[in-house]
Design a protein around this motif. Sequence first.
Motif, PDB file in Angstrom:
ATOM      1  N   ILE A  55      11.339  -5.419   7.153  1.00 30.06           N
ATOM      2  CA  ILE A  55      11.640  -5.647   5.694  1.00 30.06           C
ATOM      3  C   ILE A  55      10.750  -6.892   5.425  1.00 30.06           C
ATOM      4  N   LYS A  56      10.438  -7.858   6.914  1.00 26.23           N
ATOM      5  CA  LYS A  56       9.364  -8.848   7.036  1.00 26.23           C
ATOM      6  C   LYS A  56       8.017  -8.384   6.317  1.00 26.23           C
ATOM      7  N   LYS A  57       7.754  -7.476   7.677  1.00 31.40           N
ATOM      8  CA  LYS A  57       6.561  -6.656   7.231  1.00 31.40           C
ATOM      9  C   LYS A  57       5.769  -5.869   6.245  1.00 31.40           C
ATOM     10  N   VAL A  58       6.520  -6.264   5.569  1.00 26.75           N
ATOM     11  CA  VAL A  58       5.887  -4.362   4.150  1.00 26.75           C
ATOM     12  C   VAL A  58       4.222  -5.933   3.764  1.00 26.75           C
ATOM     13  N   GLY A  59       4.434  -7.442   3.940  1.00 30.52           N
ATOM     14  CA  GLY A  59       3.230  -7.876   3.244  1.00 30.52           C
ATOM     15  C   GLY A  59       2.357  -7.177   4.223  1.00 30.52           C
ATOM     16  N   ASP A  60       2.498  -7.497   5.615  1.00 28.23           N
ATOM     17  CA  ASP A  60       1.168  -6.650   6.689  1.00 28.23           C
ATOM     18  C   ASP A  60       0.905  -5.244   6.711  1.00 28.23           C
ATOM     19  N   ILE A  61       2.158  -4.455   6.704  1.00 25.34           N
ATOM     20  CA  ILE A  61       2.096  -3.093   6.107  1.00 25.34           C
ATOM     21  C   ILE A  61       0.811  -2.445   5.594  1.00 25.34           C
ATOM     22  N   CYS A  62       1.182  -3.538   4.012  1.00 25.13           N
ATOM     23  CA  CYS A  62       0.161  -3.216   3.002  1.00 25.13           C
ATOM     24  C   CYS A  62      -1.128  -3.629   2.568  1.00 25.13           C
ATOM     25  N   LYS A  63      -0.926  -4.836   3.567  1.00 19.77           N
ATOM     26  CA  LYS A  63      -3.151  -5.411   3.687  1.00 19.77           C
ATOM     27  C   LYS A  63      -3.107  -4.236   5.256  1.00 19.77           C
ATOM     28  N   ASN A  64      -2.685  -3.819   5.780  1.00 17.65           N
ATOM     29  CA  ASN A  64      -3.443  -2.667   7.101  1.00 17.65           C
ATOM     30  C   ASN A  64      -3.328  -1.422   6.124  1.00 17.65           C
ATOM     31  N   LEU A  65      -2.508  -1.495   5.538  1.00 17.49           N
ATOM     32  CA  LEU A  65      -2.993   0.172   4.826  1.00 17.49           C
ATOM     33  C   LEU A  65      -4.092  -0.069   3.547  1.00 17.49           C
ATOM     34  N   ARG A  66      -4.868  -1.246   3.375  1.00 17.54           N
ATOM     35  CA  ARG A  66      -6.365  -1.645   2.221  1.00 17.54           C
ATOM     36  C   ARG A  66      -6.305  -1.954   1.015  1.00 17.54           C
ATOM     37  N   PHE A  67      -4.665  -2.387   0.926  1.00 20.18           N
ATOM     38  CA  PHE A  67      -4.172  -2.675  -0.769  1.00 20.18           C
ATOM     39  C   PHE A  67      -4.387  -3.731  -1.216  1.00 20.18           C
ATOM     40  N   LYS A  68      -4.766  -4.486  -1.856  1.00 20.43           N
ATOM     41  CA  LYS A  68      -4.705  -5.826  -2.266  1.00 20.43           C
ATOM     42  C   LYS A  68      -4.612  -5.895  -3.310  1.00 20.43           C
ATOM     43  N   GLY A  69      -4.370  -7.086  -3.752  1.00 27.73           N
ATOM     44  CA  GLY A  69      -4.499  -7.739  -5.761  1.00 27.73           C
ATOM     45  C   GLY A  69      -3.030  -7.310  -6.285  1.00 27.73           C
ATOM     46  N   LYS A  70      -2.781  -7.160  -7.379  1.00 28.67           N
ATOM     47  CA  LYS A  70      -1.482  -6.373  -8.012  1.00 28.67           C
ATOM     48  C   LYS A  70      -0.895  -5.793  -7.323  1.00 28.67           C
ATOM     49  N   ALA A  71       0.811  -6.152  -6.464  1.00 31.60           N
ATOM     50  CA  ALA A  71       1.617  -4.666  -5.962  1.00 31.60           C
ATOM     51  C   ALA A  71       3.352  -5.060  -7.086  1.00 31.60           C
ATOM     52  N   THR A  72       3.617  -4.235  -7.419  1.00 28.90           N
ATOM     53  CA  THR A  72       4.362  -4.024  -8.234  1.00 28.90           C
ATOM     54  C   THR A  72       5.419  -3.655  -7.423  1.00 28.90           C
ATOM     55  N   ILE A  73       6.938  -4.034  -7.462  1.00 27.90           N
ATOM     56  CA  ILE A  73       8.454  -3.742  -7.374  1.00 27.90           C
ATOM     57  C   ILE A  73       8.805  -3.281  -8.461  1.00 27.90           C
ATOM     58  N   VAL A  74       9.076  -2.170  -8.154  1.00 30.35           N
ATOM     59  CA  VAL A  74      10.305  -1.269  -8.942  1.00 30.35           C
ATOM     60  C   VAL A  74      11.642  -2.148  -8.090  1.00 30.35           C
ATOM     61  N   THR A  75      12.857  -2.170  -9.103  1.00 29.43           N
ATOM     62  CA  THR A  75      14.289  -2.192  -8.213  1.00 29.43           C
ATOM     63  C   THR A  75      14.925  -2.235  -9.146  1.00 29.43           C
ATOM     64  N   GLY A  76      16.256  -2.379  -8.396  1.00 36.57           N
ATOM     65  CA  GLY A  76      17.390  -2.046  -9.338  1.00 36.57           C
ATOM     66  C   GLY A  76      18.450  -4.142  -9.457  1.00 36.57           C
ATOM     67  N   PRO A  77      18.972  -3.293 -10.042  1.00 30.75           N
ATOM     68  CA  PRO A  77      19.616  -4.559 -10.287  1.00 30.75           C
ATOM     69  C   PRO A  77      20.606  -5.585  -9.088  1.00 30.75           C
ATOM     70  N   LYS A  78      21.018  -4.978  -8.417  1.00 31.28           N
ATOM     71  CA  LYS A  78      21.599  -5.046  -7.005  1.00 31.28           C
ATOM     72  C   LYS A  78      20.888  -5.263  -6.134  1.00 31.28           C
ATOM     73  N   THR A  79      20.268  -3.696  -5.741  1.00 35.03           N
ATOM     74  CA  THR A  79      19.045  -4.186  -4.561  1.00 35.03           C
ATOM     75  C   THR A  79      17.737  -5.433  -4.934  1.00 35.03           C
ATOM     76  N   ILE A  80      17.450  -5.974  -5.795  1.00 34.12           N
ATOM     77  CA  ILE A  80      16.620  -7.263  -6.193  1.00 34.12           C
ATOM     78  C   ILE A  80      17.448  -7.924  -5.403  1.00 34.12           C
ATOM     79  N   LYS A  81      18.653  -8.346  -5.007  1.00 33.75           N
ATOM     80  CA  LYS A  81      18.897  -9.377  -4.099  1.00 33.75           C
ATOM     81  C   LYS A  81      18.693  -9.190  -2.829  1.00 33.75           C
ATOM     82  N   ILE A  82      19.366  -7.609  -2.856  1.00 31.48           N
ATOM     83  CA  ILE A  82      19.940  -7.733  -1.397  1.00 31.48           C
ATOM     84  C   ILE A  82      18.071  -7.668  -0.577  1.00 31.48           C
TER      85      ILE A  82
END
Length: 347
Positions: free
Chosen positions: A19-46
């Motif tokens: 999970i710590k590599k999410v940023g790296d993975i997104c960058k390597n996939l050539r995404f940049k700028g705004k990233a939107t996380i969709v999550t749940g009330p419990k899983t936001i903390k997890i």
Amino acid sequence: MRQKKIELPREIHTGPGVIKKVGDICKNLRFKGKATIVTGPKTIKIAGKKVAESLKDKNFDVNIIKVKKATKDVVEKVKNKLEGTSIALGVGGGKVIDVVKMASKYANVHFISVPTAATHDGIASPRASIKNDKGSVSLPAHAPIAVIADTDIIRKAPYRFLAAGCGDVISNYTAVLDWKLAHRLLYERYSESSAALSLMSAKMVIKSADSIKKGLEESARIVVKALISSGIAMSIAGSSRPASGSEHKFSHALDIVAPKPALHGEQCGVGTIMMMYLHGKDWKFIRDTLKKINAPTNAYELGIDPEYIIEALTMAHKIRKERYTILGDRGLTRAAAKRLAEVTGVI
Ligand SMILES: NC(=O)C1=CN([C@@H]2O[C@H](COP(=O)(O)OP(=O)(O)OC[C@H]3O[C@@H](n4cnc5c(N)ncnc54)[C@H](OP(=O)(O)O)[C@@H]3O)[C@@H](O)[C@H]2O)C=CC1
Ligand SMILES: O=C(CO)COP(=O)(O)O
Ligand SMILES: [Zn+2]
């Protein structure tokens, strides 16, 4: 010659701490700028916050949306909030992933699946189950561009979740039997390769049933692998046919009638025992495998009143009507439903 398109994830990352590599993975996939996380009330903390940190470290501008339900309205709201987003990430259980899958398809952006529990095989599938006032519908969505499954997070989730994931994938046994039946009776399009992969996914879990235990990273890895390959079977089929048959109809019916349904995969596992019986196959083998895994095998363990089991059995054939199964077009009479549940020890 009929044309066919198979959509698959481009990258699959699994392992502890991934999970710590999410940023790296997104960058390597050539995404940049705004990233939107969709999550749940419990899983936001997890996991949601960890994903946000990793993305911020790589200079993404992060937006977080919390969702509680997988309904058409929620999908629409999320879609509207995806404007200007480079990448959407679904961080959570099956509902969250289904919402982001549909919303990102409508918004025409890629999405990444970040499961926090191994409860379902929608992790990598191109389908979404969306609730409506009549129950739920199975919709064509798109496959995630990447799957990032942190087995350390997944192993720490309540054990019940992992057992549910086993139930969802073991249900491929009856889903494939139903598919073959529909092929023979109605000449429905059938894919040998998809069915073989679907069954292989179920067998991966069955073979390891003795070693699927609470808290083990190895157990989380086995189940995640099986769930991902089951999702790929759906990609090959272009539908959820290889992973959803009569046992899923039963589970969807329970979601409608039971005041407090159990987990999707738990219900599908119990449904598989009963539908194997209807197919005249070795239902005891399925029951015993679920027992080994410590997954529910009866109404009591599901926490559902036997009356709702019978009601769900009698109405299951009306769900996903286009999907022909052993339940036929008329379904079970109340007497047959009661007998089926009793004979298999479900009630
Ligand atoms: N598209 C497809 O191909 C498929 C779709 N599905 C769908 O997926 C759904 C079932 O998914 P399922 O995951 O069982 O149910 P949910 O997504 O409803 O998750 C159940 C609960 O578990 C919580 N949770 C998730 N991860 C953790 C964790 N690590 N620790 C503690 N709690 C956690 C969730 O938190 P929170 O409240 O934060 O969300 C939620 O409250 C159904 O709607 C089903 O139809 C199933 C199979 C295939
Ligand atoms: O849950 C699924 C596969 O495991 C998909 O189910 P449906 O296509 O019936 O919504
Ligand atoms: Zn399922």
